[in-house]
Design an enzyme around this catalytic site. Structure first.
Site, PDB file in Angstrom:
ATOM      1  N   HIS A 338       0.775  -1.241  -0.061  1.00 25.81           N
ATOM      2  CA  HIS A 338       0.121   0.123  -0.035  1.00 25.81           C
ATOM      3  C   HIS A 338       0.756   1.325   0.017  1.00 25.81           C
ATOM      4  O   HIS A 338       0.373   2.390   0.071  1.00 25.81           O
ATOM      5  CB  HIS A 338      -1.021  -0.010   1.348  1.00 25.81           C
ATOM      6  N   LYS A 532       0.789  14.277   0.990  1.00 29.85           N
ATOM      7  CA  LYS A 532      -0.632  14.759   1.048  1.00 29.85           C
ATOM      8  C   LYS A 532      -0.901  16.041   0.628  1.00 29.85           C
ATOM      9  O   LYS A 532      -2.001  16.619   0.266  1.00 29.85           O
ATOM     10  CB  LYS A 532      -1.913  14.043   1.840  1.00 29.85           C
TER      11      LYS A 532
HETATM   12  C1  26Q Z   1       3.321   0.076  10.421  1.00 29.79           C
HETATM   13  C2  26Q Z   1       4.089  -0.295  11.496  1.00 29.79           C
HETATM   14  C3  26Q Z   1       4.158   0.243  12.678  1.00 29.79           C
HETATM   15  C4  26Q Z   1       3.202   1.028  13.226  1.00 29.79           C
HETATM   16  C5  26Q Z   1       2.208   1.487  12.176  1.00 29.79           C
HETATM   17  C6  26Q Z   1       2.385   0.888  10.921  1.00 29.79           C
HETATM   18  C7  26Q Z   1       1.298   1.548  10.076  1.00 29.79           C
HETATM   19  C8  26Q Z   1      -0.030   1.327  10.071  1.00 29.79           C
HETATM   20  C9  26Q Z   1      -0.915   1.917   9.175  1.00 29.79           C
HETATM   21  C10 26Q Z   1       1.529   1.878   8.535  1.00 29.79           C
HETATM   22  C11 26Q Z   1       0.818   2.145   7.517  1.00 29.79           C
HETATM   23  C12 26Q Z   1      -0.363   2.202   7.624  1.00 29.79           C
HETATM   24  C13 26Q Z   1      -1.592   2.549   7.001  1.00 29.79           C
HETATM   25  C14 26Q Z   1      -1.358   2.790   5.637  1.00 29.79           C
HETATM   26  C15 26Q Z   1      -2.302   3.042   4.635  1.00 29.79           C
HETATM   27  O1  26Q Z   1      -3.382   3.556   4.866  1.00 29.79           O
HETATM   28  N1  26Q Z   1      -2.105   3.229   3.364  1.00 29.79           N
HETATM   29  C16 26Q Z   1      -3.062   3.850   2.277  1.00 29.79           C
HETATM   30  O2  26Q Z   1      -3.683   2.543   2.034  1.00 29.79           O
HETATM   31  C17 26Q Z   1      -4.928   3.034   1.054  1.00 29.79           C
HETATM   32  C18 26Q Z   1      -5.506   1.408   0.530  1.00 29.79           C
HETATM   33  O3  26Q Z   1      -4.851   1.075  -0.380  1.00 29.79           O
HETATM   34  C19 26Q Z   1      -4.422   3.656  -0.149  1.00 29.79           C
HETATM   35  O4  26Q Z   1      -5.654   4.151  -0.994  1.00 29.79           O
HETATM   36  C20 26Q Z   1      -3.638   4.957   0.110  1.00 29.79           C
HETATM   37  O5  26Q Z   1      -2.985   5.397  -0.917  1.00 29.79           O
HETATM   38  C21 26Q Z   1      -2.475   4.469   1.136  1.00 29.79           C
HETATM   39  O6  26Q Z   1      -1.586   5.714   1.562  1.00 29.79           O
END
Ligand code: 26Q
Length: 797
Positions: A338, A532
């Site tokens: 993602h 963003k």
């Molecule tokens: C990782 C390790 C430790 C703590 C937190 C995390 C973590 C948590 C959430 C890393 C990333 C996220 C979320 C990522 C996210 O929401 N990405 C989005 O995913 C969407 C669905 O595919 C896309 O539409 C977005 O472009 C993307 O930014």
């Protein structure tokens, strides 16, 4: 519902209300009424749910492993999917209960950060609606994403104890509890099952969320020995594992507890799958057939400990050889990426992985050894193997593990997959081109249109003559035949106006800010992040403010700029951006020279249920990420489906939106990925600052004191990042100044276009008519066909 069932529903409801409260009907509170109603619905679906569980228990299934499911509220959505929303509302009305206030009582189940978590929830809805055997596995955080309020312009975080008076939508299944073993701790994983209703098709799938509890409820030995403190602290230590969701999206939180959470739910889920396989699947079952019945889709790298865990369970607990276990795993796991932001790609230090599960670390090393051997045999040098290594410099590279073992790797929009293949994972793509594929994201039209925008939904059914579009969103295309029909276009305009009035009222009630429903509603809601570019938006607002202030009679269509979103608590600059938006809002909204023509609002605590009010009321959808950085975006789709026009860059799924709805019906601006790649090494933001007086004017206002609220250093950090680079950086990493002029022009085009009401409505109509592709029904069927090879009936293809 027929008459008989109606009566029964009401009887059950009243009975539940009385059973749980002991109060007379008139004395019951919204909370009582909400709880009784959700209980009644749970009872209503109980039988079908059990039947679905029984019927599918030995069928091929896809398992969606996700650390996040951002569900939001369930009451309204479940009633919609059951097809009894109106009837229940009416029934309650008849006995004098106001449905809306009960509905508003419900807390969001906010078990996710943003896009990735909400995507998982949309997929659950779509899989059930498409009659697909899909099972969700995740974590039952006792606290979801923090609640945000704004105090003195700053973000303030509060806990989100959404379970404080119970959780109406899940059932605790003690008998399926598992033991999860960490190196220095053992805990009990207790599953809570949530029903996932398909849209009016009788299907009830299951989302199983695990909660961590002490392995032994209480150590009475210790208690009796007066080691009371220790007994309590062990209980707490167990409960800590699922106490809270980490609020950092797109930033690694290299914390032991986070990896423990990940391993915790992966281990419990894998054990659950293996236990059930032994229990329900064919007598002559062989583990070689495991992959015939199970596909695991990994939602980013967060659930990747499931890979070594499956191998561990097969080898250590079921006597399978390592090699055989690995080849089973290779048929089971598929991986979705993602993000392309380097800082978000998960790496864990070996020490931490070891502390969580020494055996899994051992297995990861074995997989890594095999990889190295294999690549050497292919003739690669030690050095050229480096980027593939799963373990390197004492760090475990989660994505490498997933790509090496998984049979499928997908991105979430065309351009994103292209970047994965060509850049981020290009080395892998060269070895295994067949693993890579794209699955452009989608959103569920039930929550984001049928539920959130009843007026628009009814309008569509009226125009199309039926409700088939709710099952097949491509049918929206039929709306295009009205594009020259003034009456239809006026109706559409009026619906948007109504939604804007509703939102204006809600904003007045919750934020205390009065906005003009006749103005253009220009909305940017999403997590706050530099890529963003909320700060590009607010810098442009400053530019407009200055222009309008200098020339109050300027021909300008009144506009309300609405922002919303949470910053990760440790992300200093993102918090600065929130403060900046609020200070600009304060100055602009209080300036009587301009505040008839422009207003700025930062709405507090943006979340799923707030989104349900915002998307229907938007004229403009701000999707302004630096080209190449937003993997897909899904808010863009929610806006489009509700008739907002996109003001966006060529990034993520925006590109696919323009492809379908036409660039002429949206407002594209900014540099492309290729253009940015070309100037990457020579870009100098200071040149833009020097050459463009509009730019220098707004950038200088960051440090002039105009918005500073008595601390003149408040926005120095943002200023420095743009034009006064520190520590060797070239400045303006996200190309705000590069895109500023183009963004400004796009806004001018909007301000002009909005005056032609009919033409604007036509653009709305064409956007809605072409939003069908962005249904998560389409996305999930693509996963089922291309990756999972799962069929609608018994799952077997
Ligand atoms: C990782 C390790 C430790 C703590 C937190 C995390 C973590 C948590 C959430 C890393 C990333 C996220 C979320 C990522 C996210 O929401 N990405 C989005 O995913 C969407 C669905 O595919 C896309 O539409 C977005 O472009 C993307 O930014």
């Amino acid at each position: 519902m027929d008459k008989l069932k109606k009566n029964k529903f009401v009887d059950n409801y009243i009975e539940n209300l009385q059973r749980i409260t002991l109060k007379s009907f008139e004395d019951t509170s919204d909370r009582d009424r909400y709880k009784a109603l959700s209980d009644t619905i749970m009872e209503l679906i109980n039988e079908e749910w059990r039947e679905c569980k029984r019927k599918t228990r030995n069928q091929r299934k896809a398992y969606y492993f996700s650390a996040e499911f951002l569900i939001g509220r369930s009451l309204g959505n479940n009633l919609i999917n059951l097809g009894i929303y109106d009837e229940v509302k009416e029934l309650l009305d008849e006995i004098g209960i106001d449905f809306e206030s009960i509905e508003n009582y419900e807390d969001d189940a906010a078990l996710g950060n943003g896009g990735l978590g909400r995507l998982a929830a949309c997929f659950m809805d779509s899989a059930a609606s498409q009659n697909l055997n899909m099972y969700g596995y995740g974590v039952r955080y006792r606290e979801g994403i923090f609640k945000q309020s704004i105090k003195n312009g700053f973000q303030v975080e509060q806990g989100d104890s959404w379970l404080k008076d119970g959780d109406a939508w899940s059932i605790r299944v003690d008998s399926d509890s598992k033991i999860v073993k960490f190196r220095d701790q053992q805990v009990k994983a207790v599953p809570f099952d949530m029903p996932v209703l398909g849209y009016q098709n009788g299907v009830v799938n299951t989302l199983r969320l695990w909660q961590s509890e002490p392995f032994q409820e209480f150590d009475f030995q210790k208690f009796n020995n007066y080691e009371y403190d220790q007994a309590v602290s062990e209980k707490n230590r167990a409960e800590d594992i699922t106490r809270v969701l980490y609020p950092n999206d797109m930033q690694r939180a290299g914390k032991l507890l986070r990896l423990k959470q990940q391993y915790f739910f992966c281990s419990a889920s894998i054990q659950d799958m293996v236990d059930k396989y032994k229990k329900y699947y064919p007598e002559d079952l062989k583990f070689e057939d495991f992959a015939k019945y199970h596909i695991i889709q990994l939602n980013d790298t967060h659930p990747i400990m499931a890979i070594p865990e499956l191998i561990r369970v097969l080898v250590d607990e079921n006597g399978i050889f390592f090699e055989d276990a690995l080849s089973i795993a290779r048929k089971v796991f598929a991986f979705t990426n993602h993000t392309v932001l380097q800082e978000a790609l998960e790496k864990w230090s070996k020490d931490i992985v070891q502390e969580v599960s020494p055996r899994c670390m051992e297995i990861i090393e074995k997989i890594n050894d095999k990889l190295v051997k294999e690549f050497k045999a292919k003739g690669l040098s030690e050095e050229s193997i480096d980027p593939y290594r799963i373990v390197r410099y004492d760090q475990v590279h989660m994505a490498n593990l997933a790509i090496y073992v998984g049979f499928s790797v997908n991105g979430v929009a065309e351009i994103h997959t292209k970047i994965l293949k060509g850049e981020t994972f290009n080395h892998w793509y060269k070895c295994y081109p067949e693993k890579f594929n794209n699955k452009t994201n989608g959103i569920t039209p039930r929550r984001w249109l049928v539920y959130a925008n009843r007026d628009l939904s009814d309008f569509i059914s009226r125009k199309l003559g039926n409700e088939d579009w709710k099952y097949n969103l491509d049918l929206l295309k039929g709306l295009e035949k009205y594009k020259e029909d003034d009456e239809t276009l006026n109706e559409l305009w009026d619906i948007k106006q109504k939604k804007k009035r509703d939102l204006a009222k809600y904003i007045l009630d919750t934020e205390g800010i009065k906005i003009d429903p006749e103005s253009i509603f220009d909305i940017q809601v999403k997590r706050i992040h530099e890529y963003k570019r909320q700060h590009l938006n607010i810098l442009h607002v400053i530019y407009l403010y200055h222009k309008l202030k200098a020339n109050p009679d300027m021909d300008f269509y009144p506009t309300t700029f609405i922002f919303g979103g949470k910053a990760a608590p440790g992300y200093f600059r993102a918090k600065g951006i929130i403060k900046l938006i609020n200070e600009v809002a304060r100055v602009v909204n209080n300036d009587s020279d301009v505040n008839k023509k422009m207003k700025v609002v930062f709405i507090q605590n943006y979340r799923v249920s707030y989104g349900e009010k915002l998307f229907p009321a938007a004229d403009i959808s701000e999707q302004i990420s630096t080209a190449g950085k937003e993997a897909s975006g899904t808010g863009n789709m929610k806006f489009m489906l509700n008739g907002a026009l996109t003001l966006g860059t060529l990034d993520g799924a925006n590109i696919e939106i323009y492809d379908r709805a036409g660039e002429e019906n949206n407002f594209r601006f900014g540099a492309t990925v290729d253009e940015l790649n070309q100037i990457a090494s020579t870009y100098n933001p200071v040149e833009y600052y020097r050459k463009d007086p509009d730019i220098s004017d707004v950038v200088d206002s960051l440090v002039s004191g105009e918005f500073n609220d008595n601390d003149s250093y408040m926005f120095l950090d943002i200023y420095n990042e743009l034009v006064n680079p520190q520590g060797g950086s070239r400045g303006d990493q996200y190309y705000l100044l590069k895109d500023f002029a183009s963004y400004k022009k796009a806004h001018e085009r909007i301000n002009e276009a909005y005056r032609d009401k009919l033409d604007w409505s036509r653009k709305m109509l064409i956007n809605i008519a072409n939003a069908g592709f962005f249904s998560s029904d389409r996305t999930i069927l693509n996963y089922a066909d291309d990756i999972w090879k799962i069929d609608k009936e018994d799952g077997l293809k």
